[in-house]
Scaffold this active site. Structure first.
Site, PDB file in Angstrom:
ATOM      1  N   GLY A 177      -8.791   3.518  -8.455  1.00  0.00           N
ATOM      2  CA  GLY A 177      -8.000   4.671  -8.878  1.00  0.00           C
ATOM      3  C   GLY A 177      -8.033   4.846 -10.389  1.00  0.00           C
ATOM      4  O   GLY A 177      -8.058   3.869 -11.148  1.00  0.00           O
ATOM      5  N   LEU A 221       0.811  -1.219   0.000  1.00  0.00           N
ATOM      6  CA  LEU A 221       0.000   0.000   0.000  1.00  0.00           C
ATOM      7  C   LEU A 221       0.845   1.271   0.000  1.00  0.00           C
ATOM      8  O   LEU A 221       1.877   1.339   0.657  1.00  0.00           O
ATOM      9  CB  LEU A 221      -0.915   0.004   1.232  1.00  0.00           C
ATOM     10  CG  LEU A 221      -1.874  -1.185   1.333  1.00  0.00           C
ATOM     11  CD1 LEU A 221      -2.688  -1.079   2.615  1.00  0.00           C
ATOM     12  CD2 LEU A 221      -2.786  -1.280   0.111  1.00  0.00           C
ATOM     13  N   HIS A 265      -3.443   4.361  -2.342  1.00  0.00           N
ATOM     14  CA  HIS A 265      -4.436   3.441  -1.762  1.00  0.00           C
ATOM     15  C   HIS A 265      -5.115   4.092  -0.545  1.00  0.00           C
ATOM     16  O   HIS A 265      -6.329   3.969  -0.359  1.00  0.00           O
ATOM     17  CB  HIS A 265      -3.760   2.152  -1.270  1.00  0.00           C
ATOM     18  CG  HIS A 265      -3.173   1.306  -2.346  1.00  0.00           C
ATOM     19  ND1 HIS A 265      -1.821   1.085  -2.468  1.00  0.00           N
ATOM     20  CD2 HIS A 265      -3.757   0.590  -3.341  1.00  0.00           C
ATOM     21  CE1 HIS A 265      -1.587   0.281  -3.489  1.00  0.00           C
ATOM     22  NE2 HIS A 265      -2.739  -0.028  -4.047  1.00  0.00           N
ATOM     23  N   GLN A 304      -4.452 -12.507 -12.863  1.00  0.00           N
ATOM     24  CA  GLN A 304      -4.343 -11.295 -13.685  1.00  0.00           C
ATOM     25  C   GLN A 304      -2.909 -10.994 -14.102  1.00  0.00           C
ATOM     26  O   GLN A 304      -2.660  -9.986 -14.757  1.00  0.00           O
ATOM     27  CB  GLN A 304      -4.973 -10.097 -12.976  1.00  0.00           C
ATOM     28  CG  GLN A 304      -4.204  -9.563 -11.779  1.00  0.00           C
ATOM     29  CD  GLN A 304      -4.999  -8.486 -11.049  1.00  0.00           C
ATOM     30  OE1 GLN A 304      -5.960  -8.772 -10.344  1.00  0.00           O
ATOM     31  NE2 GLN A 304      -4.627  -7.228 -11.244  1.00  0.00           N
ATOM     32  N   MET A 350       1.633   7.386  -8.422  1.00  0.00           N
ATOM     33  CA  MET A 350       1.971   6.426  -7.365  1.00  0.00           C
ATOM     34  C   MET A 350       1.622   5.016  -7.805  1.00  0.00           C
ATOM     35  O   MET A 350       0.569   4.775  -8.395  1.00  0.00           O
ATOM     36  CB  MET A 350       1.224   6.771  -6.087  1.00  0.00           C
ATOM     37  CG  MET A 350       1.827   7.958  -5.410  1.00  0.00           C
ATOM     38  SD  MET A 350       1.135   8.190  -3.792  1.00  0.00           S
ATOM     39  CE  MET A 350       1.945   9.725  -3.365  1.00  0.00           C
ATOM     40  N   GLN A 364      -9.010  -0.339 -16.353  1.00  0.00           N
ATOM     41  CA  GLN A 364      -9.592  -1.256 -15.360  1.00  0.00           C
ATOM     42  C   GLN A 364     -10.868  -0.652 -14.754  1.00  0.00           C
ATOM     43  O   GLN A 364     -11.875  -1.345 -14.577  1.00  0.00           O
ATOM     44  CB  GLN A 364      -8.561  -1.525 -14.257  1.00  0.00           C
ATOM     45  CG  GLN A 364      -9.139  -2.230 -13.032  1.00  0.00           C
ATOM     46  CD  GLN A 364      -8.060  -2.590 -12.026  1.00  0.00           C
ATOM     47  OE1 GLN A 364      -7.398  -3.592 -12.174  1.00  0.00           O
ATOM     48  NE2 GLN A 364      -7.895  -1.784 -10.980  1.00  0.00           N
ATOM     49  N   ARG A 386       4.826  -0.529  -7.951  1.00  0.00           N
ATOM     50  CA  ARG A 386       6.023  -0.839  -8.753  1.00  0.00           C
ATOM     51  C   ARG A 386       7.119   0.207  -8.612  1.00  0.00           C
ATOM     52  O   ARG A 386       8.271  -0.067  -8.942  1.00  0.00           O
ATOM     53  CB  ARG A 386       5.657  -0.950 -10.230  1.00  0.00           C
ATOM     54  CG  ARG A 386       4.871  -2.198 -10.547  1.00  0.00           C
ATOM     55  CD  ARG A 386       4.171  -2.031 -11.877  1.00  0.00           C
ATOM     56  NE  ARG A 386       3.124  -3.026 -12.001  1.00  0.00           N
ATOM     57  CZ  ARG A 386       3.175  -4.062 -12.808  1.00  0.00           C
ATOM     58  NH1 ARG A 386       4.207  -4.233 -13.582  1.00  0.00           N
ATOM     59  NH2 ARG A 386       2.185  -4.915 -12.853  1.00  0.00           N
TER      60      ARG A 386
END
Ligand code: PAF
Length: 281
Positions: free
Chosen positions: A149, A33, A37, A61, A186, A155, A189
């Site tokens: 987000g 997180l 998030h 996924q 943000m 998505q 990764r």
């Protein structure tokens, strides 16, 4: 703070909320997180009687097994961040077995073409995996509102389509992209970038902002060619795609019409794949 790993325990806790006028807010995550998030959680806390956060690294996924293996799993640190934000948040952290019962495969979805471009084209099976897990989580949590987000804009549109097609009656709330001080979107990764790469990665948002400026007076091809050339002088970046697409259909745009457009990018910096997007009008 309550952390459930079993669906039955979570549901026993949520049942009184479902059977009353109270609202359940839901923030699905894969953990690791960051402040992005936490801002989704804040939005949920402000609007709902209770907030549930799921932490689950969903194997179906990931089209790249190495990416799945390397994905950070930091449940303890994540729980501490959530507790510091609000100890009333419920965490759901199931195992792969609890979610898939030994059958770790995706269902196949038709999202009316939203799944065919950009991330869908470059990550085969990704959106089937996302659809599969989000549907399972929605059925378990039965939220009133769910928060996603805009960094993963494709998505977000696909989850809205899933809810519409499956008649799930859940309100999907899209939340603005949280950015580091440099402008870098943000992402969990970002932790995999070296210090130099992380500051250099600010270039992605700089180029997107310039693309937005140019979109006001240049053709779509003109904007695309600017972006291509801008990365050519920074060979450490390997762009995978840059696309200008209709915000609703996600179809690539060729001519400007009276529609809402967004620019989308995926780019490798070293071996880390970063995505970002920006509204153009
Ligand atoms: O955006 C993510 O973190 C994941 O795709 C999600 C929505 C939690 C599904 O695994």
């Amino acid at each position: 703070m309550l952390i459930f790993s079993k669906k039955d325990q979570l549901q026993a806790h949520l049942a009184p909320y479902w059977h009353s006028a109270k609202t359940v807010g839901f923030v699905p995550t894969m953990g690791a997180l960051h402040s992005g998030h936490l801002s989704l959680m804040q939005q949920s806390l402000a609007a709902n009687s209770i907030t549930v956060v799921s932490i689950f690294v969903n194997p179906t996924q990931f089209n790249n097994p190495e990416d799945l293996e390397k994905y950070p799993r930091t449940l303890e640190a994540d729980a501490a961040k959530i507790e510091a934000l609000n100890p009333g948040i419920i965490i759901f952290a199931p195992t792969v077995e609890e979610m898939y019962h030994g059958n770790t495969v995706s269902s196949h979805y038709n999202f009316d073409g939203l799944e065919n471009q950009m991330e869908g084209a470059h990550r085969p099976g990704h959106f089937d995996g996302v659809g599969t897990i989000v549907k399972k989580l929605f059925e378990m949590v039965q939220p009133t509102n769910a928060y996603f987000g805009e960094k993963d804009f494709q998505q977000l549109q696909i989850v809205k389509k899933l809810v519409e097609k499956e008649h799930m009656g859940i309100n999907i709330v899209g939340c603005p992209i949280s950015r580091e001080d440099s402008g870098l979107a943000m992402s969990s990764r970002n932790e995999r970038l070296s210090t130099d790469e992380r500051s250099g990665a600010a270039l992605i948002y700089e180029i997107l902002q310039e693309a937005r400026q140019r979109f006001q007076h240049e053709t779509i091809d003109g904007v695309k060619s600017y972006v291509q050339h801008a990365f050519e002088s920074h060979p450490e970046f390997k762009p995978e795609y840059f696309e200008i697409a209709d915000e609703d259909t996600l179809l690539p745009a060729t001519l400007k019409e009276n529609r809402k457009y967004r620019a989308f990018i995926a780019v490798f910096l070293g071996n880390v794949r970063l995505i970002d997007n920006i509204s153009l009008n």
